[in-house]
Design a protein around this motif. Structure first.
Motif, mmCIF file in Angstrom:
data_model
loop_
_atom_site.group_PDB
_atom_site.id
_atom_site.type_symbol
_atom_site.label_atom_id
_atom_site.label_comp_id
_atom_site.label_asym_id
_atom_site.label_seq_id
_atom_site.Cartn_x
_atom_site.Cartn_y
_atom_site.Cartn_z
ATOM 1 N N VAL A 106 0.843 -1.205 0.000
ATOM 2 C CA VAL A 106 0.000 0.000 0.000
ATOM 3 C C VAL A 106 0.875 1.251 0.000
ATOM 4 O O VAL A 106 0.636 2.190 -0.768
ATOM 5 N N LYS A 107 1.900 1.262 0.844
ATOM 6 C CA LYS A 107 2.803 2.420 0.891
ATOM 7 C C LYS A 107 3.479 2.653 -0.465
ATOM 8 O O LYS A 107 3.595 3.788 -0.931
ATOM 9 N N LYS A 108 3.893 1.564 -1.093
ATOM 10 C CA LYS A 108 4.560 1.666 -2.399
ATOM 11 C C LYS A 108 3.586 2.154 -3.469
ATOM 12 O O LYS A 108 3.893 3.062 -4.237
ATOM 13 N N GLN A 109 2.386 1.547 -3.528
ATOM 14 C CA GLN A 109 1.400 1.904 -4.558
ATOM 15 C C GLN A 109 0.950 3.357 -4.442
ATOM 16 O O GLN A 109 0.702 4.014 -5.446
ATOM 17 N N LEU A 110 0.818 3.837 -3.198
ATOM 18 C CA LEU A 110 0.315 5.201 -2.992
ATOM 19 C C LEU A 110 1.444 6.215 -2.811
ATOM 20 O O LEU A 110 1.169 7.398 -2.597
ATOM 21 N N THR A 118 5.056 8.072 7.387
ATOM 22 C CA THR A 118 3.617 7.916 7.598
ATOM 23 C C THR A 118 3.323 6.514 8.105
ATOM 24 O O THR A 118 3.663 5.532 7.447
ATOM 25 N N PRO A 119 2.702 6.421 9.299
ATOM 26 C CA PRO A 119 2.383 5.084 9.814
ATOM 27 C C PRO A 119 1.226 4.440 9.050
ATOM 28 O O PRO A 119 0.205 5.076 8.802
ATOM 29 N N THR A 161 -5.619 1.188 9.198
ATOM 30 C CA THR A 161 -5.480 2.328 8.299
ATOM 31 C C THR A 161 -6.405 2.180 7.096
ATOM 32 O O THR A 161 -6.408 1.153 6.422
ATOM 33 N N LYS A 162 -7.207 3.216 6.855
ATOM 34 C CA LYS A 162 -8.112 3.226 5.700
ATOM 35 C C LYS A 162 -7.361 3.775 4.490
ATOM 36 O O LYS A 162 -6.602 4.731 4.602
ATOM 37 N N PHE A 163 -7.603 3.164 3.337
ATOM 38 C CA PHE A 163 -6.969 3.633 2.108
ATOM 39 C C PHE A 163 -7.325 5.095 1.846
ATOM 40 O O PHE A 163 -6.484 5.885 1.422
ATOM 41 N N ALA A 164 -8.563 5.463 2.102
ATOM 42 C CA ALA A 164 -9.022 6.837 1.863
ATOM 43 C C ALA A 164 -8.248 7.836 2.725
ATOM 44 O O ALA A 164 -7.971 8.958 2.286
ATOM 45 N N LEU A 198 -9.543 4.421 -8.192
ATOM 46 C CA LEU A 198 -8.525 3.918 -9.120
ATOM 47 C C LEU A 198 -7.297 3.436 -8.346
ATOM 48 O O LEU A 198 -6.725 2.384 -8.678
ATOM 49 N N ASP A 199 -6.904 4.186 -7.322
ATOM 50 C CA ASP A 199 -5.781 3.756 -6.486
ATOM 51 C C ASP A 199 -6.077 2.409 -5.826
ATOM 52 O O ASP A 199 -5.206 1.549 -5.738
ATOM 53 N N THR A 200 -7.302 2.243 -5.363
ATOM 54 C CA THR A 200 -7.682 0.987 -4.715
ATOM 55 C C THR A 200 -7.602 -0.171 -5.701
ATOM 56 O O THR A 200 -7.130 -1.259 -5.350
ATOM 57 N N VAL A 201 -8.017 0.048 -6.932
ATOM 58 C CA VAL A 201 -7.910 -0.996 -7.969
ATOM 59 C C VAL A 201 -6.443 -1.355 -8.180
ATOM 60 O O VAL A 201 -6.089 -2.532 -8.275
#
Length: 139
Positions: free
Chosen positions: A69-73, A79-80, A85-88, A95-98
Motif C-alpha cells: 500500500v505504501k509503495k502503490q500510494l 507515515t504510519p 489504516t483506511k486507504f481513503a 482507481l488507487d484501490t484498484v
C-alpha cells in the motif's frame, strides 16, 4: 498458529465461550457455564469448519500489505500504516484501490473478484481477504 476468540453469553444464563482455531479443518471450543446453583464447568468439543472467519489476518500478511500500500500510494516513509489504516485516509481514490488490489494479486498469487475488491476499505480488510484466498487456494 492458533487464534482465540471469546464471546460472552446471555444475561439470563451467563456463559463464556472460548474458541480456539487450531487448524483449517477444526475448531476447538471451551464453554464455561456459570450458574448460581452449581460450580463452573468446562466442556470441550470439536466443531466442523465454519464459513465465517473468526480471526483476523496474520501479522506477516498485514505487514506485507502495508508495504505494498505504501509503495502503490507513494506514501511518505514516516507515515504510519497499520491494519486499521483506511486507504481513503492515505489519499486513495477508487482507481488507487484498484491498483492496490492488482499489486496484492501479483504479490500473493491470488485473484480477487470484483465484489470482494469493492469491500476492501482498510489494510486489515485486504489482509484478511488475502489470507482467506490463499487458504482456499491451498485446499
Amino acid at each position: 498458529m492458533a487464534a482465540l476468540a471469546v464471546a460472552a453469553g446471555s444475561a439470563i444464563s451467563p456463559a463464556y465461550r472460548i474458541q480456539l482455531l487450531t487448524s483449517r479443518r477444526t475448531t476447538t471450543c471451551f464453554a464455561m457455564m456459570t450458574q448460581r446453583s452449581s460450580f463452573s464447568s468446562v466442556t470441550l468439543h470439536t466443531a466442523a469448519k465454519r464459513s465465517q472467519v473468526a480471526c483476523s489476518a496474520k501479522r506477516d500478511t498485514i505487514d506485507k500489505v502495508c508495504g505494498i500500500v505504501k509503495k502503490q500510494l507513494a506514501v511518505d516513509v514516516d507515515t504510519p500504516v497499520k491494519g486499521e489504516t483506511k486507504f481513503a485516509d492515505l489519499g486513495a481514490d477508487s482507481l488507487d484501490t484498484v491498483e492496490i488490489v492488482m499489486g496484492l494479486e501479483e504479490a500473493f498469487g491470488i485473484t480477487v473478484d470484483e465484489t470482494s475488491a469493492q469491500e476492501i476499505r482498510t489494510v486489515e480488510d485486504a489482509a484478511t481477504l488475502i489470507d482467506k484466498l490463499v487458504m482456499d487456494k491451498e485446499d
